[in-house]
Scaffold this active site. Structure first.
Site, PDB file in Angstrom:
ATOM      1  N   SER A   1       0.869  -1.185   0.000  1.00 56.66           N
ATOM      2  CA  SER A   1       0.000   0.000   0.000  1.00 56.66           C
ATOM      3  C   SER A   1       0.899   1.227   0.000  1.00 56.66           C
ATOM      4  CB  SER A   1      -0.860   0.023   1.263  1.00 56.66           C
ATOM      5  OG  SER A   1      -0.097   0.467   2.368  1.00 56.66           O
ATOM      6  N   ASP A   2       0.367   2.362  -0.429  1.00 53.81           N
ATOM      7  CA  ASP A   2       1.125   3.601  -0.237  1.00 53.81           C
ATOM      8  C   ASP A   2       1.152   3.897   1.269  1.00 53.81           C
ATOM      9  OD1 ASP A   2       2.556   5.944  -0.607  1.00 53.81           O
ATOM     10  OD2 ASP A   2       1.452   6.493  -2.394  1.00 53.81           O
ATOM     11  N   CYS A   3       1.990   4.870   1.660  1.00 54.24           N
ATOM     12  CA  CYS A   3       2.282   4.989   3.083  1.00 54.24           C
ATOM     13  C   CYS A   3       1.129   5.609   3.848  1.00 54.24           C
ATOM     14  CB  CYS A   3       3.605   5.709   3.274  1.00 54.24           C
ATOM     15  SG  CYS A   3       4.875   4.646   2.547  1.00 54.24           S
TER      16      CYS A   3
ATOM     17  N   SER B   1      -1.891   4.477   3.477  1.00 59.76           N
ATOM     18  CA  SER B   1      -3.107   4.356   2.657  1.00 59.76           C
ATOM     19  C   SER B   1      -4.295   3.809   3.440  1.00 59.76           C
ATOM     20  CB  SER B   1      -2.876   3.376   1.503  1.00 59.76           C
ATOM     21  OG  SER B   1      -2.430   4.031   0.373  1.00 59.76           O
TER      22      SER B   1
END
Ligand SMILES: *[C@@H]1O[C@H](CO)[C@@H](O)[C@H](O)[C@H]1NC(C)=O
Ligand SMILES: *[C@@H]1O[C@H](CO)[C@@H](O)[C@H](O)[C@H]1NC(C)=O
Length: 768
Positions: free
Chosen positions: A295-297, A299
């Site tokens: 996941s993006d940080c 997210s």
């Protein structure tokens, strides 16, 4: 004074001891599991046995773990499992254009104070040189491995960024290879291969792990208060399939990337990290990712708190895991997976799969093979970072990318002996950090434009503006005096991270503040040639400069990296013939006033007045078009070979035999192996050796709202003066000539396809 020999001996012994102790203290060691030298009992674990296949090892490991140990390995700051000899591992390192300091698992220290800082990606992309893309990846992964070996970096790097640079205002457009899906795909594959592929050719193992991000349709950071955490990208099936997805598809299928990262934004109402069609369905199902989905940080936190996607963190954790997220940059999965299982929202078997994908990646990186010093790349260390050869490649990359946009006859290159004094003016004239853009590391050193130019001529320097934003012009009379007195003027203007950055999209696409005024004033005072240098990630409306006859040359240098000033000087003084081409359209300011950045539609729409995006769809005025760029040597093209018609074989009972068809479906038809050659002879008709990019575009028949033009392929060749070469393209009808219809299906349109190479046009008729 006499010295007591005993004191000397003691001092000697002490200093040896001290230096030994300091060596140990300073020589940080890498993190790895299965340290059999330290704990011989680890030998008994199958997961430590590198003669077994990865799957057997991962299964052995995962079945030994408690649920808590598993969930501790679903997050970027992964937990140690000390009883099994597994240290804590930091997943988050970055290497967009050099080992970066952005990820918390990478540090610079006195041991490795800096790493080679290549040009920001948008400029490297402008070189249109796939060999260069890959070579940079190889050097970056060598420096990364060297830093890992002394405990300063991880093995998993969340680069490259392969989102399409759809809108010129996007603050992160600088990180990408530009607006074209073909170029972006090729960049993704070459850079990922450069990072990941091992010199021993072992395809199942990785030198370092790369990650293609941000999946998908992510290209709004913060525009007029609409930020990426809240933005819902409304994307048509057609745009999805022919614009936003292709780079990710190539990255996984052809680049064999170890990871894909889902983005912050929602796509058509769903957060991408909670969208099982996008993750499980496409990435793992259709493309068969061999690796992990990250996941993006934070997210998952964004899904809960900004998007209110679910009511509880357990529900969000379950959504992400069920959708196919394996690793959470952040903490949510550490804290809420247990609760989600208890509540029956996700099965433990899903957690097993996720944690297996993560451990499998680490295994392919050699993390479970014991001491790295005994493995391939184990001998890399600080001596392999910032080597002269690596730094020379940074300079070479900038030279290859820099784009010559205007050159009135006789302006450039400057002859060093004819320049007694060069005025170097502008807020970026002595730029350091600005040259490396975002997601940078600490460079080995900088050569600023002023330093680069001063190595070849005597210079006078005036910054002109108080700062980059240039609301204040300082010492205008001094800048004008310098221009009037000098034999030539170089104005280094443009942008920096205060104008375009992560979380910062632009509103205007003109030069900041009073830069235009400074440029025009200096140009009018100048006696000799005036060379305007634009340092920026995104395109700028510089129509005023294009039209001003006093401005004799214009160069775009992107954010040219640590050696940017040296590369600029190589071009200005004719030691290198410019060959870069714009990887994105430069629009006029009126575009920014008319178009909402949040309109994701690539295609124009007459009902709303939306003009469409990029050279593939936008028909309006440009300041400079995609692919534009001059050389000191003109090149001419001649068509040597291309077919004028092709027949697509179809079955006896095919419906297109009995009735009129406008297109055929790629999946249903056997045009897979329908390949033809296009051969072009290119000649350098100038006096200087130089590289030249040959672009092969096609304009398909106008059905299905197809692009007006699309790049099929490109090749770059080096030609001496008066030399010619034949460039050959293999065109696969299904692959290259297909378009995507309104439902997202690949079709090959029947009828006239026009092939373009430079000014050449050639008609090709496709029929049944
Ligand atoms: C240019 O920048 C360099 C590096 O920061 C600095 O050492 C030098 O003093 C600057 N030159 C001028 C004339 O300001
Ligand atoms: C492409 O880049 C490589 C690596 O820097 C270089 O050796 C080669 O000459 C470049 N190709 C062309 C045609 O410029």
């Amino acid at each position: 004074m006499a010295t007591n020999p005993l004191v000397l001996v003691i001092a000697f012994i002490l200093s040896v001891r001290l230096s030994q102790w300091m060596n140990v203290a300073a020589h940080n060691s890498p993190l790895f599991a299965c340290d059999i030298d330290k704990d011989p009992s680890l030998k008994n674990f199958a997961f430590c046995d590198d003669s077994l296949d990865v799957k057997t090892r991962v299964d052995d490991l995962v079945k030994r773990l408690t649920l808590e140990e598993k969930t501790g390995n679903l997050v970027n700051k992964a937990s140690s499992v000390e009883r099994l000899g597994i240290p804590a591992y930091g997943w988050w390192s970055e290497a967009l254009h050099g080992v970066s300091k952005t990820g918390p698992a990478t540090y610079f220290s006195s041991l490795v104070p800096g790493a080679t800082s290549f040009p920001q990606v948008i400029l490297t992309a402008a070189s249109f040189n796939e060999t260069l893309f890959k070579t940079i990846g190889q050097v970056v992964s060598t420096e990364a491995r060297a830093m890992y070996n002394v405990g300063l970096a991880g093995l998993t790097f969340w680069s490259p960024n392969v989102n399409i640079f759809r809108d010129p205002r996007w603050g992160r457009g600088q990180e990408t290879p530009g607006e074209d899906p073909t170029l972006t795909s090729k960049y993704a594959v070459a850079y990922v291969q450069g990072l990941q592929e091992r010199d021993d050719g072992d395809k199942n193992r990785l030198k370092v792990g790369a990650c293609c991000k941000h999946y998908t349709a992510y290209d709004v950071d913060n525009w007029k208060g609409i930020d990426r955490y809240h933005f819902n990208a409304l994307v048509t099936k057609q745009d999805m399939e022919d614009t936003f997805q292709p780079p990710f598809k190539s990255c996984v299928l052809d680049g064999n990337v170890a990871s894909v990262m889902c983005s912050y934004n929602k796509v058509n109402g769903k957060p991408t990290c909670g969208d099982s069609d996008l993750l499980k369905g496409v990435i793992r199902g259709q493309w068969k990712l061999n690796g992990y989905v990250s996941s993006d940080c934070d997210s998952l936190d964004v899904m809960l708190k900004s998007q209110h996607w679910e009511k509880t963190p357990e529900e969000v954790a379950a959504d992400a895991l069920n959708a196919g997220v394996d690793l959470n940059c952040g903490d949510s999965l550490r804290f809420h997976t247990g609760g989600a299982i208890k509540a029956g929202l996700v099965k433990e078997s899903v957690v097993d799969e996720a944690v297996s994908n993560n451990f499998e990646t680490l295994m392919r990186l050699g993390f479970f093979d014991g001491n790295p010093s005994k493995q391939l790349y184990g001998n890399l260390g600080p001596k392999d970072v910032c080597t002269p050869a690596n730094q020379e490649l940074a300079r070479e990359a900038a030279r290859q990318g820099i784009v010559l946009l205007k050159n009135t006859a006789g302006s450039l290159p400057l002859v060093p002996t004819a320049i007694k004094c060069l005025a170097v003016i502008g807020p970026n004239a002595n730029a350091t950090e600005t040259m490396i853009g975002n997601y940078a590391g600490v460079p080995c050193q900088y050569t600023t434009p002023l330093q680069g130019l001063s190595a070849s001529a005597k210079t006078i320097y005036e910054p002109g503006c108080l700062n980059l934003k240039c609301n204040n012009i300082v010492r205008l009379h001094k800048a004008k005096e310098a221009a009037a007195a000098a034999d030539a003027v170089v104005l280094v203007m443009g942008s920096d991270l205060s104008i375009e950055a992560e979380s910062l999209d632009r509103i205007d696409i003109t030069l900041p503040g009073r830069q235009n005024f400074l440029i025009s004033e200096v140009a009018s005072a100048a006696r000799g040639p005036v060379i305007l240098v634009i340092m920026s990630g995104g395109g700028m409306d510089i129509q005023f400069a294009k039209e001003n006859p006093k401005i004799t040359s214009i160069l775009w240098v992107g954010y040219p990296g640590e050696a940017g000033g040296a590369a600029l000087a190589d071009i200005v003084f004719g030691r290198f013939n410019p060959s870069g081409r714009l990887p994105m359209t430069w629009y006029p300011q009126s575009f920014a006033e008319k178009v909402a950045m949040t309109n994701m539609n690539m295609r124009p729409d007459v009902t709303t007045g939306h003009p469409g995006y990029t050279y593939r769809f936008y028909k309006g005025e440009t300041v400079y078009p995609f692919g534009y760029g001059l050389s000191y040597s003109p090149h001419v093209h001649h068509l040597v070979k291309a077919p004028t018609f092709m027949s697509i074989p179809v079955d006896e009972d095919d419906i297109c035999r009995s009735s009129e068809c406008k297109s055929i479906d790629v999946v249903e038809h056997a045009c897979r192996n329908l390949i033809f050659d296009v051969k072009i002879r290119v000649m350098n008709v100038g006096k200087m050796e130089g590289s030249h990019t040959v672009f092969l575009f096609s304009s398909p028949p106008k059905i299905h709202n197809t692009p007006q033009k699309q790049l099929l392929d490109f090749q770059k060749i080096l030609l001496a003066s008066r030399q010619h070469k034949v460039v050959s393209f293999k065109v696969d009808v299904c692959n290259h000539l297909s378009v995507v219809d309104e439902d997202g299906n690949k079709k090959v349109a029947l009828g006239e396809h026009v092939l373009h190479v430079g000014d050449l046009q050639h008609s090709l008729n496709l029929r049944i």
